[in-house]
Design a protein around this motif. Structure first.
Motif, mmCIF file in Angstrom:
data_model
loop_
_atom_site.group_PDB
_atom_site.id
_atom_site.type_symbol
_atom_site.label_atom_id
_atom_site.label_comp_id
_atom_site.label_asym_id
_atom_site.label_seq_id
_atom_site.Cartn_x
_atom_site.Cartn_y
_atom_site.Cartn_z
ATOM 1 N N LYS A 88 -0.965 11.329 1.640
ATOM 2 C CA LYS A 88 -0.153 11.007 2.812
ATOM 3 C C LYS A 88 -0.613 9.726 3.491
ATOM 4 C CE LYS A 88 1.610 13.091 7.067
ATOM 5 N NZ LYS A 88 1.529 14.256 7.987
ATOM 6 N N HIS A 89 -1.900 9.436 3.407
ATOM 7 C CA HIS A 89 -2.448 8.276 4.118
ATOM 8 C C HIS A 89 -3.307 7.438 3.165
ATOM 9 C CE1 HIS A 89 -1.007 9.840 7.927
ATOM 10 N NE2 HIS A 89 -1.625 10.983 7.689
ATOM 11 N N CYS A 90 -2.680 6.829 2.179
ATOM 12 C CA CYS A 90 -3.415 5.904 1.304
ATOM 13 C C CYS A 90 -3.719 4.614 2.060
ATOM 14 C CB CYS A 90 -2.602 5.587 0.049
ATOM 15 S SG CYS A 90 -2.558 6.935 -1.140
ATOM 16 N N ARG A 91 -4.844 4.019 1.728
ATOM 17 C CA ARG A 91 -5.261 2.807 2.439
ATOM 18 C C ARG A 91 -5.553 1.644 1.494
ATOM 19 N NH1 ARG A 91 -7.642 7.133 5.102
ATOM 20 N NH2 ARG A 91 -7.096 7.314 7.315
ATOM 21 N N SER A 92 -5.126 1.735 0.251
ATOM 22 C CA SER A 92 -5.457 0.656 -0.676
ATOM 23 C C SER A 92 -4.397 0.535 -1.758
ATOM 24 C CB SER A 92 -6.828 0.907 -1.318
ATOM 25 O OG SER A 92 -6.808 2.076 -2.111
ATOM 26 N N VAL A 105 -8.552 -6.545 -8.501
ATOM 27 C CA VAL A 105 -8.618 -6.867 -7.082
ATOM 28 C C VAL A 105 -7.972 -5.717 -6.318
ATOM 29 C CG1 VAL A 105 -7.897 -8.429 -5.246
ATOM 30 C CG2 VAL A 105 -8.566 -9.349 -7.473
ATOM 31 N N ARG A 106 -8.723 -5.172 -5.395
ATOM 32 C CA ARG A 106 -8.240 -4.032 -4.614
ATOM 33 C C ARG A 106 -8.115 -4.445 -3.148
ATOM 34 N NH1 ARG A 106 -12.202 -0.835 -5.548
ATOM 35 N NH2 ARG A 106 -11.366 -0.015 -7.486
ATOM 36 N N VAL A 107 -6.964 -4.232 -2.535
ATOM 37 C CA VAL A 107 -6.751 -4.514 -1.117
ATOM 38 C C VAL A 107 -6.942 -3.212 -0.348
ATOM 39 C CG1 VAL A 107 -5.141 -5.341 0.633
ATOM 40 C CG2 VAL A 107 -5.150 -6.377 -1.648
ATOM 41 N N VAL A 108 -7.854 -3.230 0.617
ATOM 42 C CA VAL A 108 -8.211 -2.037 1.378
ATOM 43 C C VAL A 108 -7.928 -2.288 2.853
ATOM 44 C CG1 VAL A 108 -10.039 -0.397 1.945
ATOM 45 C CG2 VAL A 108 -10.021 -1.512 -0.301
ATOM 46 N N ARG A 109 -7.254 -1.335 3.487
ATOM 47 C CA ARG A 109 -6.976 -1.423 4.925
ATOM 48 C C ARG A 109 -7.967 -0.549 5.682
ATOM 49 N NH1 ARG A 109 -1.731 0.597 5.410
ATOM 50 N NH2 ARG A 109 -2.608 2.678 5.664
ATOM 51 N N ARG A 110 -8.640 -1.146 6.651
ATOM 52 C CA ARG A 110 -9.570 -0.411 7.501
ATOM 53 C C ARG A 110 -9.184 -0.585 8.961
ATOM 54 N NH1 ARG A 110 -13.891 -2.506 3.915
ATOM 55 N NH2 ARG A 110 -14.345 -0.862 2.397
ATOM 56 N N ALA A 111 -9.950 0.056 9.835
ATOM 57 C CA ALA A 111 -9.603 0.031 11.256
ATOM 58 C C ALA A 111 -9.729 -1.364 11.854
ATOM 59 C CB ALA A 111 -10.494 1.009 12.028
ATOM 60 N N ASP A 112 -10.601 -2.200 11.268
ATOM 61 C CA ASP A 112 -10.818 -3.529 11.836
ATOM 62 C C ASP A 112 -10.175 -4.640 11.017
ATOM 63 O OD1 ASP A 112 -12.480 -3.233 9.673
ATOM 64 O OD2 ASP A 112 -14.110 -4.416 10.549
ATOM 65 N N GLY A 113 -9.314 -4.308 10.068
ATOM 66 C CA GLY A 113 -8.626 -5.346 9.319
ATOM 67 C C GLY A 113 -8.455 -5.001 7.849
ATOM 68 N N TYR A 114 -8.140 -6.028 7.062
ATOM 69 C CA TYR A 114 -7.854 -5.863 5.634
ATOM 70 C C TYR A 114 -8.941 -6.569 4.820
ATOM 71 C CZ TYR A 114 -3.237 -4.357 7.166
ATOM 72 O OH TYR A 114 -2.202 -3.670 7.768
ATOM 73 N N ILE A 129 0.836 -1.206 0.000
ATOM 74 C CA ILE A 129 0.000 0.000 0.000
ATOM 75 C C ILE A 129 0.870 1.253 0.000
ATOM 76 C CG2 ILE A 129 -1.646 1.331 1.377
ATOM 77 C CD1 ILE A 129 -2.846 -1.374 2.264
ATOM 78 N N ARG A 130 1.929 1.255 0.812
ATOM 79 C CA ARG A 130 2.822 2.428 0.859
ATOM 80 C C ARG A 130 3.560 2.607 -0.470
ATOM 81 N NH1 ARG A 130 3.575 1.014 6.433
ATOM 82 N NH2 ARG A 130 5.260 -0.417 5.895
ATOM 83 N N THR A 131 3.909 1.499 -1.110
ATOM 84 C CA THR A 131 4.586 1.598 -2.407
ATOM 85 C C THR A 131 3.652 2.167 -3.471
ATOM 86 O OG1 THR A 131 5.932 -0.327 -1.794
ATOM 87 C CG2 THR A 131 5.899 0.304 -4.116
ATOM 88 N N ALA A 132 2.395 1.740 -3.456
ATOM 89 C CA ALA A 132 1.419 2.298 -4.398
ATOM 90 C C ALA A 132 1.248 3.797 -4.182
ATOM 91 C CB ALA A 132 0.084 1.577 -4.243
ATOM 92 N N GLN A 133 1.248 4.214 -2.926
ATOM 93 C CA GLN A 133 1.170 5.646 -2.625
ATOM 94 C C GLN A 133 2.403 6.383 -3.129
ATOM 95 O OE1 GLN A 133 0.141 6.998 1.528
ATOM 96 N NE2 GLN A 133 2.191 7.894 1.447
ATOM 97 N N PHE A 134 3.577 5.770 -2.968
ATOM 98 C CA PHE A 134 4.835 6.367 -3.429
ATOM 99 C C PHE A 134 4.818 6.581 -4.947
ATOM 100 C CE2 PHE A 134 8.998 5.304 -5.322
ATOM 101 C CZ PHE A 134 9.747 6.394 -4.874
ATOM 102 N N ILE A 135 4.363 5.591 -5.688
ATOM 103 C CA ILE A 135 4.323 5.702 -7.157
ATOM 104 C C ILE A 135 3.310 6.751 -7.585
ATOM 105 C CG2 ILE A 135 3.707 4.443 -9.266
ATOM 106 C CD1 ILE A 135 4.913 1.964 -7.960
ATOM 107 N N ARG A 136 2.184 6.796 -6.928
ATOM 108 C CA ARG A 136 1.170 7.795 -7.261
ATOM 109 C C ARG A 136 1.706 9.208 -7.034
ATOM 110 N NH1 ARG A 136 -1.781 12.176 -5.177
ATOM 111 N NH2 ARG A 136 -3.801 12.292 -6.226
ATOM 112 N N ASN A 137 2.388 9.427 -5.912
ATOM 113 C CA ASN A 137 2.937 10.757 -5.626
ATOM 114 C C ASN A 137 4.065 11.124 -6.591
ATOM 115 O OD1 ASN A 137 1.162 11.081 -3.509
ATOM 116 N ND2 ASN A 137 2.620 10.426 -1.942
ATOM 117 N N LYS A 138 4.871 10.125 -6.981
ATOM 118 C CA LYS A 138 5.934 10.376 -7.953
ATOM 119 C C LYS A 138 5.351 10.784 -9.308
ATOM 120 C CE LYS A 138 10.112 9.702 -6.224
ATOM 121 N NZ LYS A 138 11.216 10.687 -6.378
ATOM 122 N N ALA A 139 4.228 10.164 -9.666
ATOM 123 C CA ALA A 139 3.585 10.504 -10.935
ATOM 124 C C ALA A 139 3.048 11.931 -10.915
ATOM 125 C CB ALA A 139 2.463 9.505 -11.226
#
Length: 411
Positions: free
Chosen positions: A102-106, A154-163, A23-33
């Motif tokens: 700053k706080h991507c969750r998927s 397929v999208r992986v989403v992180r929430r407060a109660d799990g993935y 998830i953090r890597t996907a956020q990194f690539i999006r911000n780089k773009a």
């Protein structure tokens, strides 16, 4: 497209950490773009796709992420950029310049980077992060769709109660609707969630207000455990943060569940549904009512109205809310009134009804005009004093609770 969701269970702490890294890597690539678009002129979607390959060669973390997932992250960046261009062309006041996340969750995978087991009970992520296999906990409908429908993403989403894993299927949901011949106009409000033209009202449960005491208590505990400059924060701080997140998630799910059930009942009971298209972003600028407006969730409710209208092939019409409360539904005379005035009294025709019912009638009229139909409502009788009613020996329908008898129908 149909989207189903399943919870990812029965995995180790290291496996969930691998999902966090993805998830953090996907956020990194999006911000780089986004940064690449800011620094260069004439950048298009294909340029962002080419950037993904460059980032994979330059950063080992980006190389671990599946190539299709890198492209999906670039697509997210391009979506924000294209929306910015669209708003600029339309001349809107708020352009929505693309910002860094700053706080991507998927993280989103396309047709590769994951593998579903033959019994559709497990999913395995096969990219460089080696997250491994997870059990899929879902309902019966989701399990059946996993067997019979083609999965596009397929999208992986992180929430407060799990993935959670969201499956996007290449299919459209269509069902046979039950046609009743009824029409309804909805006036959305705070005192009542909505009122229709027949003076039927629905009251919102106010989930946020009910949970506010617990939320404030948990937020206070979290604030006490926070230490400025401490990196990382204590384990006790993160436990409290997760508890607070679960409370907010519960309120969000309660509101969504209530909106879905109410919208389904409204569309199932009527062939034509007309509602007012409120601009919630402007309404919440009133700081005295902002919390109540946000808690009501009008926009979410109207979105589900449109959704069930498409599924059952029924007419769902959104009309402008301008002067729906001011104009008289009987004669059209404009009667200006403050928000605290809850009764519509027309000096021109003498009608006296609830403000929200009057607005619902006007909303329904506008919606029927959009559909090319004519709505007729007639007020039978006039308001008479109680002395005149006693003189006649009976109380007419026009004076019961100060409301007229309205006969309505459409041609």
């Amino acid at each position: 497209m149909i989207v189903r969701e399943a919870k990812l269970l029965n995995a180790t702490k290291e496996q969930y950490q691998a999902l966090d890294e993805a998830i953090r890597t996907a956020q990194f690539i999006r911000n780089k773009a986004v940064r690449y678009w800011m620094d260069n002129s004439g950048v298009g979607r294909n340029d962002l796709y080419a950037l993904c390959k460059v980032l994979a060669q330059e950063f080992s973390l980006a190389k671990k992420l599946n190539s299709a997932a890198r492209q999906a992250s670039a697509e997210r960046a391009w979506a924000s950029i294209s929306n910015f261009y669209t708003r600029c062309r339309k001349g809107e006041k708020k352009k929505g310049y693309p910002k860094f996340k700053k706080h991507c969750r998927s993280v989103e995978y396309k047709v590769s980077g994951w593998k579903l087991s033959e019994d559709c009970m497990y999913i395995t992520f096969t990219d460089g992060f080696n997250a491994g296999a997870f059990s899929l906990y879902c309902d019966k409908e989701t399990r059946e769709d996993l067997f019979r429908l083609k999965i596009n993403r397929v999208r992986v989403v992180r929430r407060a109660d799990g993935y959670y894993a969201q499956f996007c299927f290449d299919a459209d949901r269509k069902e046979q609707g039950n046609y009743t011949g009824n029409v309804i106009g909805l006036d959305l409000g705070l005192q009542y969630f909505y009122k229709d033209q027949n003076d039927n009202a629905v009251v919102y449960p106010k989930y946020l207000r009910k949970a506010e005491k617990r939320l404030k208590r948990q937020q206070k505990r979290l604030s006490k455990k926070y230490r400025k400059g401490a990196k990382p924060q204590s384990k006790s701080y993160h436990r409290t943060r997760k508890r607070l997140g679960k409370l907010h998630l519960k309120v969000q799910r309660q509101r969504k569940d209530w909106a879905i059930k109410l919208a389904r009942n409204v569309v199932a009971s009527n062939d034509v549904v007309v509602y007012e298209a409120l601009k919630v972003s402007n309404l919440v600028k009133n700081h005295n009512l902002a919390k109540s407006i946000s808690d009501a969730g009008w926009y979410q409710f109207t979105q589900w109205l449109d959704y069930y209208g498409q599924i059952w092939d029924k007419a769902i019409v959104a009309v402008a809310p301008n002067y729906t409360s001011q104009d008289c539904s009987n004669c059209g005379h404009r009667v200006k009134k403050s928000l605290s005035t809850r009764t519509h009294s027309c000096p021109h025709c003498g009608i006296k009804i609830c403000r929200d019912t009057n607005a619902a009638l006007n909303i329904l009229k506008r919606g029927m005009e959009v559909l090319g139909m004519e709505w007729q409502n007639s007020t039978q009788g006039h308001w008479e004093s109680e002395s005149e009613d006693r003189k006649h020996g009976e109380k007419t329908a026009s004076t019961i609770e100060g409301k007229p008898e309205i006969t309505s129908g459409f041609l």
